[in-house]
Design an enzyme around this catalytic site. Structure first.
Site, PDB file in Angstrom:
ATOM      1  N   LYS A  90      49.488  65.624  22.803  1.00  0.00           N
ATOM      2  CA  LYS A  90      49.045  65.311  23.803  1.00  0.00           C
ATOM      3  C   LYS A  90      49.156  67.092  24.350  1.00  0.00           C
ATOM      4  O   LYS A  90      49.796  67.764  24.853  1.00  0.00           O
ATOM      5  CB  LYS A  90      50.103  64.792  25.043  1.00  0.00           C
ATOM      6  CG  LYS A  90      50.308  64.660  26.026  1.00  0.00           C
ATOM      7  CD  LYS A  90      52.509  64.615  27.355  1.00  0.00           C
ATOM      8  CE  LYS A  90      51.770  64.558  28.618  1.00  0.00           C
ATOM      9  NZ  LYS A  90      52.672  64.046  28.883  1.00  0.00           N
ATOM     10  N   LYS A 125      53.234  67.615  21.648  1.00  0.00           N
ATOM     11  CA  LYS A 125      53.044  67.746  23.280  1.00  0.00           C
ATOM     12  C   LYS A 125      52.606  69.547  23.063  1.00  0.00           C
ATOM     13  O   LYS A 125      54.077  69.874  22.932  1.00  0.00           O
ATOM     14  CB  LYS A 125      53.421  67.212  23.735  1.00  0.00           C
ATOM     15  CG  LYS A 125      53.554  67.739  25.169  1.00  0.00           C
ATOM     16  CD  LYS A 125      54.261  67.030  26.481  1.00  0.00           C
ATOM     17  CE  LYS A 125      53.971  67.572  28.093  1.00  0.00           C
ATOM     18  NZ  LYS A 125      54.966  66.147  28.680  1.00  0.00           N
ATOM     19  N   ASP A 180      59.443  62.755  27.339  1.00  0.00           N
ATOM     20  CA  ASP A 180      58.958  64.129  27.097  1.00  0.00           C
ATOM     21  C   ASP A 180      60.205  65.376  26.028  1.00  0.00           C
ATOM     22  O   ASP A 180      60.614  65.644  27.058  1.00  0.00           O
ATOM     23  CB  ASP A 180      57.987  64.576  27.819  1.00  0.00           C
ATOM     24  CG  ASP A 180      56.841  63.659  27.557  1.00  0.00           C
ATOM     25  OD1 ASP A 180      57.067  62.521  27.551  1.00  0.00           O
ATOM     26  OD2 ASP A 180      56.186  64.213  27.826  1.00  0.00           O
TER      27      ASP A 180
END
Lengths: 490, 307
Positions: free
Chosen positions: B243, B207, B144
């Site tokens: 996400k 995300k 991430d």
């Protein structure tokens, strides 16, 4: 420690499907038979004729209502006339207090009103719950505030109430249209006789109960049910000083003719064939939502519906692709289900009218698109429909369909958009979608329409005047303008 | 391998990004949040929320012991109840990846590691790339990363783009989630631009947030990002996952995200391969709601294990 991989659970193999989420109807009490609301109480009618009001989603009878005759209407108008003296002389702040009270009771009984509205009219509960009823309450609340400020509303003019107002309302927003009519009339000091639409009388009869609960002086509000005949008796009664009508252009013209030379005041809010204009720089996803809200809101039973989509040719393809995708996600079905987006068509007659016009569109050569959509077996339903390859001359581009049917046309330049948008006998509303502020103003100046929405559609507020150009009617409802039809300025 | 566009196309790509109407996006998100998800569909959604969860701990105070506890919870969220699935992944700092590796061996739970000078992203590209390589070498299945908001906001899209490409390369087989930190981007227009930029540079997922900046994930921001994904898929045919992370604490919120997902990207996105929920405290509320749906009664918090 080694842990074995776990097999997928049962649920992991299924797909997402919304379980039914129907609004409860246990708390609703609908009488089997209703009388008329005259002189502050429900009275037995003179007329022996009754007709059923049904739930268009199930075709089940909900109640029987009276088809009021000449004697009944005369009683109602006389009761209103009698009440006028006291109501118009009541201290304005006291009048305001009654109207505030009506607003508050509507809020308190919102759930009941929303369910009845949905059962009687077929509109999705999320709309009656989130739009119709809150806006109706807001309308009473707004005009209650004007009641003691009329002296200051119009500079150097003295406002006087007119007398009895005869009001005839449509079936697409029954309680909301009642509020649009009754709230300004009462605030200005008039009394009213109101006739709700033939297919949707129940919320008005519930409102009669609210008037009693609010201890509104007898005769200030009278409600008579019936069809077109009863409506014509209301508007032509000699003691009625002011007529307000919302409905079809056809009936509006009849009323205008019958009132010619009588000296009665008249406002008409009639049909529309609004253009929703999307420019190539528009925020497309928002525009898609606006188009959907513009034409599929309330099954398209909206006089200001954006029933003609004018899209700039250079973005027609991506926009239509998005729009078709979005149409596939609309949920049609039980209007009482909280997840329903498209409810039932209000009546069999209306469904037949929609079917006839859609057929004409296909015959004239337009290309039809309907998403895969299962219609319930009972009740009146029509799937969300979109027509492309539409010419200005087709009936579906000119006539008001009053159903979930969108006609898509393209344009090349702003000037052409203006020309096409205004090329209709109607002029109630228009929508403009663009990122360019200057273009919004440029367009708004040129639209022959009473309301022009910019980057939104079908947004209503009691403070904002609403009404038409051309065959969409005259007079304004809402805002300070909405008081004028109910006052004489001396 | 990333399907990165050539840099010469970047300018025209960014100029071609559609604007977002703020009022419209917020209205649409609010209307979807009103969907009423009941009974069977609620149970299904709650089950999916667990299967798509990136159970997260990102604290300076994280220790091998804390990570071990998180792994145990992730594998078996409710001890003694085999019908409750494992979470999709646990999300931790790079230095803790090796600790987790040991505890997750043999389970389906993946290891997601934040990297690239998380959460600010204010470091040297070489350092970020090195960090990603170390994290993957230590056993991270997913990375991430954060974008360089400083560069993005100063208009240096090229720098942001190149960095994502470099990180993607450093990831090797690991999946790359690109964090936009929408709370620092200021406008929905920027969120949409950054989404397209990240996807064009090769992100497997986009995300919303690090969880360290307020506001973190919101429903309208998520809607805007999902719409960007929808358009990107239409253009390129390459599906990209989504996400939301930060501030999602209740089942009700989680279900609202699933509804927006369902009605924007469709049923195909309702799988851990294309959707994750980043959350540290959501899991127990979901377990409590599942128990409530099954039994009709709320259980005391003492029946749900912490961390």
């Amino acid at each position: 420690m080694a842990i074995a991989k776990r097999a997928p659970t049962e649920l992991a193999k299924q797909t997402f499907e919304y379980a039914p989420a129907p609004e409860s109807i246990d708390h609703i009490k609908i009488e089997p038979r209703y009388g008329l609301f005259i002189g502050g109480k429900m009275v037995a009618p003179h007329s022996k004729k009754r007709f059923p009001t049904i739930n268009p989603a199930t075709e089940q009878k909900l109640a029987e209502v009276v088809e009021a005759d000449e004697v009944d209407v005369d009683h109602a108008v006389k009761a209103a006339d009698k009440a006028f003296e006291g109501w118009s002389r009541l201290a304005p702040s006291r009048r305001a207090r009654y109207i505030f009270r009506l607003s508050r009771i509507i809020q308190e009984r919102a759930r009941e009103l929303a369910v009845v509205e949905t059962m009687d009219g077929g509109k999705p509960i999320k709309e009656s719950r989130d739009v119709d009823i809150p806006l109706a309450a807001a309308h009473f609340f707004y005009y209650a505030g004007w009641a003691d400020k009329l002296e200051w509303a119009f500079a150097n003019r003295k406002p006087r109430p007119l007398g009895v107002a005869g009001q005839v309302i449509p079936w697409n927003f029954p309680l909301l249209m009642l509020a649009w009519k009754i709230a300004p009339a009462l605030a200005a000091g008039n009394t009213v006789v109101l006739k709700p639409a033939e297919t949707t009388p129940l919320s008005a009869l519930l409102f009669a109960d609210i008037c009693m609960q609010a201890e509104l002086p007898p005769g200030v509000v009278n409600i008579v049910t019936g069809g077109g005949k009863t409506g014509s008796l209301v508007v032509t009664h000699p003691a009625v000083k002011k007529v307000a009508f919302t409905g079809s252009t056809e009936v509006g013209k009849l009323i205008a003719r019958s009132l010619a030379g009588t000296g009665k005041r008249l406002t008409l809010e009639l049909g529309g064939k609004a253009a929703n204009i999307v420019f190539d720089d528009a925020p497309l996803d928002a525009a898609v939502e606006g188009i959907v809200n513009g034409i599929y809101f309330n099954q398209g039973h909206v006089c200001c519906a954006g029933s003609r989509l004018l899209v700039q040719e250079s973005i027609a393809e991506p926009l239509l692709e998005k729009l078709k995708l979005r149409l596939g996600t609309l949920r049609l079905g039980d209007p009482l289900d909280k997840n329903t987006d498209i409810g039932a068509i209000n009546s069999k007659a209306q469904l037949e009218k929609i079917e006839e016009l859609v057929e004409s569109g296909v015959e004239e050569g337009a290309q039809i698109f309907q998403p895969e959509c299962k219609l319930p077996e009972r009740g009146f339903w029509f799937p969300p429909t979109l027509f492309t390859n539409v010419s200005q001359s087709y009936r579906i581009a000119r006539e008001e369909i009053f159903g979930p049917v969108l006609s898509v046309l393209t344009f090349r330049t702003p000037a052409e958009a203006v020309e096409k948008a205004n090329n209709t006998p109607y002029g109630l509303s228009a929508g403009v979608w663009t990122d360019k502020g200057s273009r919004i103003l440029w367009m708004a100046e040129r639209m022959r329409a009473g309301v022009v929405w910019a980057n939104t559609f079908n947004r209503f507020d009691p403070t904002s005047p609403f009404g038409g150009y051309k065959e969409s009617g005259f007079g304004r409802e809402g805002g300070r303008h909405g008081l004028m039809p109910y006052l004489e300025l001396v | 391998m990333a399907t990165a566009l050539s840099l010469s196309h970047l300018g025209s790509l960014m100029r071609g990004v559609r604007s977002v109407d703020e009022v419209g996006a917020e209205e649409r998100a609010a209307s979807l949040a009103k969907r009423s998800i009941k009974k069977a569909s609620k149970l299904w959604a709650l089950d999916l929320a667990i299967r798509c969860m990136d159970l997260t701990t990102l604290e300076g105070s994280d220790t091998p012991g804390k990570v071990a506890a998180l792994c145990a919870k992730g594998i078996r969220p409710k001890p003694g109840d085999a019908t409750i699935p494992s979470v999709a992944a646990i999300c931790i700092y790079p230095a803790r990846v090796a600790d987790a590796k040991e505890h997750l061996r043999g389970s389906s739970v993946r290891i997601a590691s934040v990297a690239t000078a998380f959460p600010s992203g204010q470091s040297f590209t070489s350092v970020k790339v090195a960090e990603v390589k170390e994290a993957v070498a230590a056993g991270a299945d997913e990375v991430d990363m954060v974008i360089d908001r400083g560069a993005f906001l100063s208009g240096d899209h090229e720098k942001v783009y190149e960095e994502i490409v470099a990180v993607k390369e450093a990831c090797g087989p690991a999946h790359l989630k690109v964090i936009l930190e929408t709370g620092e981007l200021g406008t929905y227009d920027n969120v949409r631009r950054a989404s397209i930029l990240a996807m064009a540079a090769g992100a497997d997922f986009i995300k919303t947030s690090t969880g360290k900046v307020q506001p973190a994930a919101t429903l309208p921001v998520s809607l805007v990002m999902m719409e960007a994904i929808r358009d990107f898929v239409r253009e390129t045919g390459r599906p990209v996952g989504f996400k939301p992370a930060g501030g999602i604490r209740t089942s009700k919120q989680a279900i609202a995200y699933l509804v927006v997902l369902y009605e924007t990207l469709g049923a195909e996105w309702m799988t851990p391969e294309r959707f994750r929920l980043g959350a540290s405290t959501l899991l127990n509320d979901v377990l409590m709601q599942i128990e409530k749906e099954r039994t009709g009664a709320y259980q005391s918090g003492d029946y749900f294990t912490i961390d």
